[in-house]
Motif scaffolding. Structure first.
Motif, short mmCIF file in Angstrom:
data_model
loop_
_atom_site.label_atom_id
_atom_site.label_comp_id
_atom_site.label_asym_id
_atom_site.label_seq_id
_atom_site.Cartn_x
_atom_site.Cartn_y
_atom_site.Cartn_z
N UNK A 208 28.24 27.03 43.97
CA UNK A 208 28.86 28.15 44.67
C UNK A 208 27.77 29.17 44.98
N UNK A 209 27.08 29.03 46.10
CA UNK A 209 26.02 30.00 46.41
C UNK A 209 26.60 31.38 46.65
N UNK A 210 25.87 32.40 46.19
CA UNK A 210 26.34 33.77 46.32
C UNK A 210 25.49 34.58 47.29
N UNK A 211 24.43 34.00 47.80
CA UNK A 211 23.60 34.70 48.77
C UNK A 211 22.92 33.66 49.64
N UNK A 212 22.35 34.12 50.72
CA UNK A 212 21.72 33.21 51.68
C UNK A 212 20.28 32.96 51.27
N UNK A 213 20.13 32.14 50.31
CA UNK A 213 18.82 31.76 49.83
C UNK A 213 18.88 30.27 49.50
N UNK B 140 18.52 19.68 41.62
CA UNK B 140 19.63 19.89 42.54
C UNK B 140 19.24 21.03 43.48
N UNK B 141 19.32 20.76 44.75
CA UNK B 141 18.97 21.74 45.75
C UNK B 141 20.22 22.12 46.54
N UNK B 142 20.30 23.36 46.87
CA UNK B 142 21.39 23.86 47.72
C UNK B 142 20.90 25.11 48.43
N UNK B 143 21.33 25.24 49.61
CA UNK B 143 20.97 26.40 50.42
C UNK B 143 22.25 27.13 50.79
N UNK B 144 22.32 28.37 50.39
CA UNK B 144 23.45 29.19 50.77
C UNK B 144 23.24 29.74 52.17
N UNK B 145 24.18 29.51 53.02
CA UNK B 145 24.09 29.96 54.40
C UNK B 145 25.39 30.66 54.77
N UNK B 146 25.28 31.42 55.80
CA UNK B 146 26.46 32.00 56.44
C UNK B 146 26.67 31.31 57.77
N UNK C 224 16.44 39.96 38.33
CA UNK C 224 17.81 39.86 37.78
C UNK C 224 18.68 38.94 38.62
N UNK C 225 18.27 38.69 39.84
CA UNK C 225 19.09 37.83 40.69
C UNK C 225 19.13 36.39 40.18
N UNK C 226 18.09 36.02 39.43
CA UNK C 226 18.07 34.67 38.88
C UNK C 226 19.16 34.47 37.83
N UNK C 227 19.53 35.54 37.13
CA UNK C 227 20.60 35.43 36.14
C UNK C 227 21.91 35.05 36.79
N UNK C 228 22.16 35.64 37.95
CA UNK C 228 23.38 35.26 38.67
C UNK C 228 23.24 33.91 39.34
N UNK C 229 22.01 33.50 39.62
CA UNK C 229 21.81 32.22 40.30
C UNK C 229 22.23 31.07 39.41
N UNK C 230 22.03 31.20 38.10
CA UNK C 230 22.42 30.11 37.20
C UNK C 230 23.93 29.88 37.26
N UNK C 231 24.68 30.96 37.48
CA UNK C 231 26.14 30.83 37.55
C UNK C 231 26.60 30.13 38.81
N UNK C 232 25.68 29.94 39.75
CA UNK C 232 26.07 29.30 41.00
C UNK C 232 26.29 27.80 40.83
N UNK C 233 25.82 27.25 39.75
CA UNK C 233 26.02 25.82 39.51
C UNK C 233 26.88 25.66 38.26
N UNK C 234 27.95 24.91 38.42
CA UNK C 234 28.88 24.69 37.32
C UNK C 234 28.97 23.20 37.04
N UNK C 235 29.02 22.89 35.78
CA UNK C 235 29.19 21.52 35.33
C UNK C 235 30.53 21.40 34.62
N UNK C 236 31.30 20.41 34.99
CA UNK C 236 32.58 20.26 34.31
C UNK C 236 32.41 19.80 32.87
N UNK D 122 29.96 31.81 49.31
CA UNK D 122 31.33 32.11 48.89
C UNK D 122 32.20 30.88 48.77
N UNK D 123 31.78 29.77 49.37
CA UNK D 123 32.53 28.53 49.24
C UNK D 123 31.86 27.65 48.19
N UNK D 124 32.39 26.48 48.02
CA UNK D 124 31.87 25.59 46.99
C UNK D 124 31.86 24.18 47.51
#
Length: 1813
Positions: free
Chosen positions: A973-978, A1009-1015, A942-954, A907-909
């Motif tokens: 902006x990770x949306x799940x804990x993966x 680019x690697x990122x891990x979404x955590x709570x 289908x979760x991969x489709x939303x995963x692409x939106x987790x990375x934004x390029x200006x 939920x954060x970025x």
């Protein structure tokens, strides 16, 4: 010399003009010499010096030195005269000055020559000496000027001027001149300064760049300029920068490509002026002068844009407005012009593009045809028509008709229409002859194409009745004209129709059959599709062009009679009329002979293709007058004179022919009328056209007077310009002229024509006409050479290339590419229209195919567009352009191929700057692509489709210039804990050039680019309890607080509802706020009696995640909104009242309530429950993690009354460990009961439900309770043993009531699960205690007062077979640095001591010392689950020593008071103060301390029951009085010291025992790790048999009986202790040494006779066999003894047989008890061979016997136990030595090299030989 220093431009600002504001006087005060000042020396005030100026040699000058005493006492002063003879004074004598008095000492100066004289006068006082210098100076040359001039900031190329004064403060006149360098100047450069005069100079600063300037202006003066002074000049140069924008818009709205601002003037009406304002923004802190210049040639004839402000100044950091004017002069054209706003020095330029077009009026007639129909002769017909102005400007119109001479009359021939208005015109028809009438009247509109109105009418007389003319006949006539039918008379056409040579369509129009080609050639048609201007102007008279062949024509259209001075004799004019048709026509002139102008004859027939002459007469009736008229005649086919001769399809309307007549009768010496008029423009500019094309303009002459105006335009000799009408008489208000220009060559024509008015030269008006014929001319940018930057192969680079139309006509252009270049070059747009003076840019794209240099040659084709649709376009022109480009190879790289954002809260970025590089020589157009993968997720999910939106390029697309880098922001902006793995790739793009979509190359990898979404997570790593819960083990505490589930909840993902509010949000107005989580747990604080100390539970929270965790415990009041008082209802339910009671009395508290944990950080949180009010207390508490989970914790605590019997049940359900079906004996399982009250509790399980479920399962006991009743002491836990034996693989449930004596009955639901091992397999493993997997074994929470720590608090032995042992090493550490401690181990249940041993049981540890303990578990009895709790009592020896010391002092005082006394009457009861008996006891054990504490609670006096919680506290005064009373009591009484309570440590042990066979089948890999003690199994079997023979009897007794028995036994023991003999015997036993290894006896020196007798049975005794017999005896040991015993009793007893038979030599030899001892012994000694005894050698018998003896010993259970004990003690000794520091286990082993023994094998053989002999 002056120097100039240049430094970087600082960002400082000063006060411009500050120096100019100073007056000369202020400068003098600043830099001139100050007057002599008086100084104070030791209280004497005197001048500081004396100076003579302006003296001459040979003269005498005197000055006085005034000495003044400013002290309060008299001073005596002595002085010393000057040493020089040029200065003299009074003879030196003491000067006495009283306070406040003065003394004047004259000093005389007598110079002899022009020199400088210096001396001094020394004064001496009692306090010290001081001097007064005296000096005579020569006349000096001195000037005063400012030290510094700061010009501050100035724009480059601009100048700033300062004025300053230079004063002559010297004694003589001087000449000065300046020496200064650029960019500073001073004017005038030199000057002559008179004595005491001044001169003003002007300093100028004119910087050339944006730097700081520093210079020194040297002013040289004096004789030969030897003297000099310096003025420091400094200033800052700034580059000017101006930007242009529209008013109200920022400067950033300008086009960034070419710094161009576009001003749209719109479409104003022609003849008006429009003003637009633009803003000039000065972005620098200096003023900026500017000038405005037009871009382009200044000699254009149609400059409609202008800027009245040519130059100006923009103040610093501000903006000004400048006007731009637009005066359109041509209708329907678009004008474009460019202005350049240049700052001073042309450093910065901004372009203003002006675009505007003009419009004319939009006038139209409501009808195109007016038909008066049939009118009888002598009558009048009337019609109306509206003329409408649809524009927003005035429109001037004129109908070209003379209503006085025509049969058609207009009530208003000319006029002005207001904007958006209409006017109704009345038309009248006065026919004079019975014929058909048709006239096409032209309506001229100023600045608009003419309109045409068709007027029709038919006149009948009694004799002549022509056919009625209709509008359809006129329209049909136009069609016939195009086909050429109108040149033939109707009678011929009728004949052709009858002969069917012509056809008639449905509308009555004649048609030529398609098959008749002869008629098509005969009838030559002509087109009528011409423009209105051409239709009006091209009449054959005003120009040579005739668009259509007339049917009837005249040789002249103007009959000008000139000046007729004689009214009677005026010569007639002749008009010849020609018939061009093939039929006979009739000409009928309107009017009669009585008119001023008349025609004779009035009617005449003209044969086909013939001409006829008519005379025009002028008969003026008055002198000095202007006359003018338009004569009108109608010509028609003679066959149309009667309607009976007319066919409808061949009906032809008449033709109207007009002749204009003018003349005047002004007599000589009589001037004509003064014309009063207005002309709209004296300069008429025509739009540009192609060569030999025409353009039209209208000009309007308005008669503002009351007399008519005769006009006459001069004819253009070049035939370029023509005017219609060229001559005539203006009788009405307006006269509209149509001017036609027809330039023949490509050039500009300017012609001035004279307009004669009223036939008088002085009224002539000169009108200038300007026109031009243009060819296609364009200006190519960069001289026709177009360069492309190096471009990557496979991509395209684009650039703008501009062309400018330098002609006055719109041009069409088209780019042509060669075939070879078409694959490399593309242009957009490739064609279009470019307006006059417009500059257009086309986007060129260069796409190289290979890495090489390309030279391409595109060409531009342009031709004229023209302003009208009839424009021919002119000649096409070709312009060549040379395009140069180069193909290169490029790629994009990134600075980090792998970048890991780490862990980010869902939920954060987080953002990171990524730098991409282009090291090639070409710019790259790129597009970034993002591909995402998630660990453990299917790529098609289908979760991969939303995963692409987790990375934004200006920046997803852009251009990377050659050899450059670009930074872009990557935001995740990770949306799940993966764990997300993003792959960034790029495509090289070919940009759009012609509107089509850009093409892209194949994607190339860029980076990962690697990122891990955590709570935010945390877990409970340890828990400790103290206070009233000190007796609760960690395992029980872990279960009471459900910490395993809490850890699971804390580690799971939150729901969206849990993330709705943050911790600081109060989202409810209720006292019990809503909870948005399903994670609900109970925090059970157990139970304790009323009034005991609070239950404190300390939890260790650890942030096990990788991000900081902010947590908070939120009470209901923390979630409730703070409502106003009026909104409170005052109505509460029972739960709300209970929560109010709990919170108001503070029964539950948390410290701290919130906090923040960094990753890996730990924090202790203490939860407290106070036992101040009896009852069950509950409080919902929300554990909130910021950005994470919400967990509802139900705090539950029970406070029990002192007399209440209470068992604390944490839950009403209990789950047994799953048990497989088919087991012979199910393991025993434990159910714990805890007494939370202050009184013992008798409990009993009601087993009725167990019997019922037994009957339901074939009378098999599924649930068995092995100890269903018993007593639980206060604060103690009892273990109830259960056995669960399932018959089927299913879940069993039973509700068992538990009755409590004098208490409540609780119903507990017991659940057991049976499973089939064959079905479940490895999915259901056998474990010891699966529910205890989360209990930590190492303590991490410190407890106040804890000195001793255990290395492990939980020990798990896992699964063990019965009759085996397990060991564990445990370490005790005294972490105190000052206090020693002692420890002692206890078991919580006495039965645990049978299976559990710990050594040492007690011990003493110095500060910082450690001790090692061995824990031994013996698996015996039945297969069971064990959960044992060992208690270690830790005593602080320092406190214990203090206690003993205080107790000793108290006992000594007690003895003293017993012995010493004073007999007084007031102290008669002294012996009763202290009791006689004194008890000194050792520290209480854990059990005794718990019982004593519970007993003390029961002995306390009960207070009165209060229904409500206490809401009052003692006041400060009451507390103070109570404290004073307590201190007073302590002073009077010496209380016996209280024994310090020990600290308790809990050690939990878990193990599950299995039957040997079950363990071997279930854990085959672990079976070899255990040693099975068969002695232990045999002893258990014996004890089982004994227990079966003599069942144990349990006697029950009451408490009183138990007290009596205890008292008797205590008396007996006291008696034994008082017996000295018994005590001495005990001491001897203690001193007696322990017989270690007493089971092994040394071998006898002589061979037992039994062995000799047994050997003699085998073979006769010989001497050389004696050693063998002795060796057998020595090796046999006990076996020999047993053999001898057997031989002594050959038959033996049954017990002996049983002992022997119980030991098996090998797995296949087991002797039965019926076999005798002799045979047994023989079997041990005699080999199994069937050989005779004499044949068997004694050596073989001995070896075989020895081997059997060794096997017998090895398989003996006792021997195995001894070996195990030896290994155990050996390892224990090694551990003890290592723990003591004697050696290191982990050090590298050492190898010892022993000396070589060469004769080892020989000595061994020798010894063996000796043995054999």
């Amino acid at each position: 010399m002056a120097t100039t220093q240049m430094t970087p431009l600082p960002s400082t600002f000063g006060n411009v003009g500050h120096m100019m504001q100073k007056s000369p006087k202020s400068y003098a005060a600043a830099v001139g010499a100050s007057p002599h000042n008086r100084v104070n020396h030791y209280g004497i005030e005197v001048v500081d010096k004396i100076v003579w100026q302006g003296w001459e040699p040979g003269r005498e000058y005197t000055k006085n030195i005034v000495l003044k005493n400013v002290k309060v006492k008299t001073e005596k002063i002595r002085y010393k005269v000057p040493e020089s003879r040029f200065f003299t004074t009074l003879y030196p004598k003491p000067i006495i000055l009283s306070a406040g008095t003065s003394f004047t000492l004259p000093v005389t100066f007598r110079p002899l020559e022009k020199n400088v004289y210096e001396d001094k006068i020394l004064f001496r006082t009692n306090e010290g000496d001081f001097e007064v210098p005296i000096k005579a100076i020569l006349p000096q040359t001195e000037i005063k000027l400012p030290d510094i001039l700061d010009f501050q900031m100035c724009a480059a190329k601009d100048s700033v001027q300062f004025e300053f004064d230079v004063q002559n403060i010297g004694d003589v006149e001087t000449y000065l001149f300046w020496d200064v360098k650029e960019p500073f100047t001073i004017l005038p450069a030199d000057a002559n300064l008179p004595f005491k005069g001044s001169c003003q100079f002007k300093a100028t600063f004119k910087p050339t760049g944006a730097i700081m300037y520093k210079a020194e202006a040297v002013c040289r003066y004096g004789k030969d300029g030897k003297l000099s002074k310096v003025i420091h000049f400094q200033g800052i140069g700034k580059y000017p920068h101006l930007l242009v924008s529209l008013p109200g818009r920022p400067a950033s709205s300008m086009d960034k490509e070419n710094l161009e601002a576009v001003i749209q003037f719109g479409t104003p009406p022609i003849g008006t002026m429009v003003t637009k304002w633009v803003e000039l923004h000065n972005l620098v802190p200096v003023r900026v002068p500017f000038h405005v210049e037009r871009i382009g040639p200044p000699s254009r004839i149609d400059m409609v844009f202008s800027c009245p402000q040519k130059e100006g100044i923009v103040p610093p950091m501000s903006a000004i407005k400048i006007p731009l004017l637009f005066r359109p002069n041509t209708v329907g054209t678009t004008s474009i012009d460019y202005f350049n706003i240049a700052a001073i020095g042309n450093i910065s330029k901004s372009i203003i593009k002006c675009v505007g077009s003009s419009k004319g009026p939009q006038v139209q007639l409501t009808a195109k045809t007016v038909n008066f129909m049939q009118i009888d002769i002598g009558q009048c017909g009337t019609r109306t028509i509206d003329i409408v102005n649809n524009s927003d400007m005035d429109a001037t119109y004129q109908f070209v008709i003379d209503c006085n001479e025509s049969v058609f009359k207009f009530d208003n021939v000319s006029g002005v229409l207001k904007p958006e208005s209409r006017k109704t015109l009345i038309l009248k028809f006065y026919p004079q002859h019975p014929i058909n009438y048709y006239r096409r009247v032209t309506c001229l509109v100023h600045n608009q194409d003419p309109l045409f109105l068709d007027l029709l009418g038919t006149c009948h007389s009694e004799m002549v009745k022509p056919a009625v003319l209709l509008a359809k006949h006129v329209s049909r006539y136009r069609v016939h004209v195009e086909q050429g039918f109108t040149m033939y008379p109707p009678e011929q056409l009728n004949e052709l129709v009858r002969d069917r040579k012509l056809a008639v369509d449905k509308s009555g129009t004649l048609l030529i059959p398609k098959t008749d080609n002869a008629l098509k050639t005969e009838f030559e048609g002509q087109s009528l599709q011409i423009s209105p201007m051409k239709e009006y102007f091209n009449d054959g008279f005003h120009c040579d062009v005739v668009d259509t062949v007339p049917h009837v024509s005249t040789d002249i259209n103007m009959a000008d009679f000139g000046n007729c001075q004689s009214l009677k004799f005026i010569e007639d004019k002749t008009v010849n009329l020609t018939n061009h048709t093939k039929g006979k026509i009739t000409v009928q002139w309107m009017g009669d002979a009585d008119r001023v102008f008349s025609v004779f004859p009035s009617t005449m027939d003209i044969p086909p293709l013939k001409s006829c002459s008519f005379r025009v007469s002028f008969k003026p009736n008055v002198p000095n007058q202007f006359f003018g008229a338009e004569l009108e005649c109608f010509v028609y086919y003679k066959s149309l004179r009667d309607y009976r001769l007319v066919e409808d399809s061949t009906f032809c309307p008449p033709w109207c022919v007009t002749v204009t007549c003018t003349g005047h009768t002004f007599m000589p010496h009589n001037e004509s009328f003064l014309p009063r008029y207005t002309f709209d423009s004296p300069h008429v500019i025509f739009p540009a056209v192609n060569a030999k094309e025409s353009a039209y303009r209208t000009i309007c002459l308005t008669n503002t007077g009351t007399t008519p105006i005769q006009f006459d335009f001069e004819k253009d000799t070049t035939c370029t310009f023509a005017v219609k009408p060229a001559k005539g008489l203006l009788k009405e208000k307006h006269q509209i002229f149509v001017v036609k220009s027809t330039p023949n060559d490509v050039k500009t024509y300017i012609q001035k024509l004279t307009l004669s008015l009223n036939d008088n030269e002085k009224y002539n008006q000169v009108i200038q006409f300007s026109a031009s014929a243009e060819s296609a001319e364009v200006l190519l940018d960069t001289d026709g050479v177009m360069y492309f930057k190096p471009t990557c192969v496979g991509t395209a680079s684009s650039r703008a290339y501009s062309i400018r139309n330098i002609s006055r006509i719109p041009l069409r252009f088209e780019w042509k590419l060669r075939y070879a270049d078409s694959h490399l070059l593309r242009v957009h747009p490739d064609s279009g229209i470019i307006q006059p003076n417009e500059s257009q840019s086309q986007i060129w794209s260069f796409a190289p195919k290979s890495q090489e240099k390309f030279v391409m040659k595109p060409s531009l084709v342009v031709w004229g567009q023209g302003f009208s649709s009839e424009s021919s376009g002119g000649k096409k022109r070709l312009f060549s352009v040379r395009a140069i480009g180069q193909g290169a190879v490029g790629e994009i790289k990134v600075d980090q191929n792998y970048f890991d954002f780490g862990d980010i809260v869902v939920g954060s970025s987080n953002s990171h700057m990524l730098t991409i590089y282009n090291n090639s020589s070409c710019s790259l157009y790129y597009r970034l692509l993002v591909n995402a993968t998630i660990d453990g997720v299917d790529p098609q999910d289908a979760e991969l489709k939303d995963a692409v939106k987790c990375l934004e390029l200006d920046t997803e697309e852009g251009v990377l210039a050659a050899r450059s880098r670009q930074r872009m922001m990557v935001t995740v902006r990770p949306i799940s804990r993966v764990t997300y793995q993003f792959t960034l790739s790029y495509q090289l793009l070919t940009p759009e050039v012609d509107g089509s979509q850009s093409s892209a190359s194949e994607a190339q990898h860029l980076c990962h680019v690697f990122v891990t979404g955590v709570y935010p997570v945390m877990s409970i790593t340890d828990a400790r309890c103290f206070g009233s819960a000190v007796g609760i083990s960690k395992k029980l505490l872990w279960n009471l607080f459900s910490l395993d589930k809490l850890n699971v909840f804390l580690d799971s993902d939150p729901s969206s509802q849990e993330l709705r509010y943050n911790m600081a949000t109060r989202h409810s107005h209720q006292r019990r706020p809503s909870v948005y989580t399903r994670a609900i747990l109970d925090f059970n604080f157990s139970a304790a009696p009323l009034g005991t100390e609070a239950c404190n539970v300390t939890l260790m929270f650890e942030n096990t995640g990788t991000v900081p965790t902010t947590w908070a415990f939120l009470f209901p009041c923390d979630l409730q909104l703070e409502l106003e008082y009026w909104s409170e209802t005052g109505e509460y339910d029972e739960d709300e009242l209970h929560e109010m009671k709990v919170m108001d009395n503070g029964l539950f508290s948390i410290e701290p309530k919130q906090g923040k944990l960094a990753p890996g950080e730990c924090r202790k949180v203490t939860l407290t429950y106070r036992h101040t009010m009896a009852g069950t207390d509950r409080l919902p508490v929300l554990l909130k993690l910021a950005g994470g989970r919400e967990i509802l914790l139900n705090f539950i605590g029970v406070t029990v009354e002192s007399e209440r019997r209470y068992i604390h049940f944490p839950s009403n359900k209990h789950m047994f460990t799953p048990v497989p079906i088919g087991e012979k004996t199910s393991p025993k399982q434990i159910y714990e009961l805890y007494n939370g009250g202050a009184a013992p509790v008798q409990y009993e399980f009601d087993l009725t439900s167990l019997k019922i479920i037994q009957q339901e399962n074939f009378d098999q006991p599924v649930f068995e309770c092995l100890n269903p009743s018993g007593e639980i002491l206060p604060g103690r836990t009892i273990l109830v043993e259960w056995r669960f034996s399932p018959l089927e693989a299913k879940t069993y449930m039973v509700d068992v009531p538990i009755r409590i004596a004098d208490g409540d009955t609780a119903v507990i639901t017991f659940t057991g699960v049976g499973f089939d091992k064959r079905v479940m397999g490895d999915t259901m493993p056998l474990t010891d205690q699966p529910d205890l997997s989360g209990v930590p074994s190492v303590q991490s929470v410190t407890v106040p007062g804890q000195l001793l720590y255990l290395s492990h608090e939980r020990v798990s032995f896992g699964n063990m077979p019965l009759y085996s042992k397990a060991r564990q090493m445990l370490f005790l550490m005294n972490r105190s640095t000052k206090r020693p401690v002692s420890f002692e181990w206890h078991v919580s249940n006495q039965a645990d001591s049978k299976v559990l041993h710990i050594t040492p049981i007690r011990g003493h540890l110095q500060p910082g010392e450690m001790s090692m303990c061995r824990v031994l578990f013996i698996a015996m009895g039945e297969a069971s689950f064990y959960d044992l709790d060992l208690i270690c009592e830790v005593t602080d020896e320092y406190e214990m020593g203090e206690y003993r010391r205080k107790l000793k002092e108290w006992e000594d005082e007690k003895e003293r008071q017993k012995v010493e006394f004073i007999i007084t009457e007031d102290d008669l009861d002294a012996d009763k103060r202290i009791p006689n008996e004194v008890e000194i006891t050792r520290p209480d054990s854990h059990l005794s301390s718990r019982e004593r504490s519970r007993g003390s609670c029961r002995s306390e006096k009960l207070t009165r029951y209060k229904t409500l919680p206490p809401i009052q506290v003692k006041s400060a005064d009451e507390e103070k009085c109570a404290e004073e009373q307590r201190k007073k009591t302590e002073k009077e009484l010496w209380v016996k010291p209280v024994l310090p309570r020990p600290f308790l440590l809990h050690l939990g042990l878990t193990v599950r025992t299995h039957d040997v066979e079950d363990f071997q089948s279930n854990f085959p890999d672990e079976y070899n790790n255990f040693y099975i003690d068969r002695v232990l199994s045999e002893s258990q079997e014996k004890s089982t048999e004994k227990s079966e023979e003599k069942p144990a009897t349990t006697l029950s007794c009451k408490q009183a009986e138990a007290n009596v028995v205890g008292l008797v036994l205590s008396n007996v023991l006291r008696g034994l202790l008082d017996d000295s003999t018994f005590c001495e015997a005990v001491k001897k036993v203690i001193v007696e040494p322990i017989p270690y290894f007493c089971q092994f006896r040394s071998s006898p020196e002589s061979v037992p006779p039994s062995v000799i007798s047994m050997a003699s049975l085998v073979s006769p005794v010989s001497p050389h066999h004696a050693p063998l017999t002795v060796e057998l005896a020595l090796a046999g040991g006990e076996v020999a003894e047993e053999t001898s015993d057997v031989q002594e009793s050959p038959e033996g007893s049954d017990s002996d047989r049983r002992c022997l038979s119980s030991v098996s030599l090998d797995s296949g030899q087991v002797k039965s008890p019926s076999v005798g001892a002799t045979s047994s012994a023989r079997s041990l000694l005699v080999p199994s061979s069937t050989k005779s005894r004499s044949e068997v050698p004694a050596k073989e018998i001995y070896s075989e016997t020895k081997l059997k003896r060794k096997n017998f010993i090895k398989k003996s259970p006792d021997f195995g136990n001894v070996v195990e004990s030896i290994f155990e003690n050996t390892i224990l000794n090694i551990m003890a030595e290592s723990f003591g520091g004697e050696f290191s286990i982990t050090s590298r082993p050492r190898f010892v090299a022993l000396p070589k023994r060469s004769n080892t094998s020989q000595s061994a053989k020798l010894s063996l030989a000796q043995l054999e002999h």
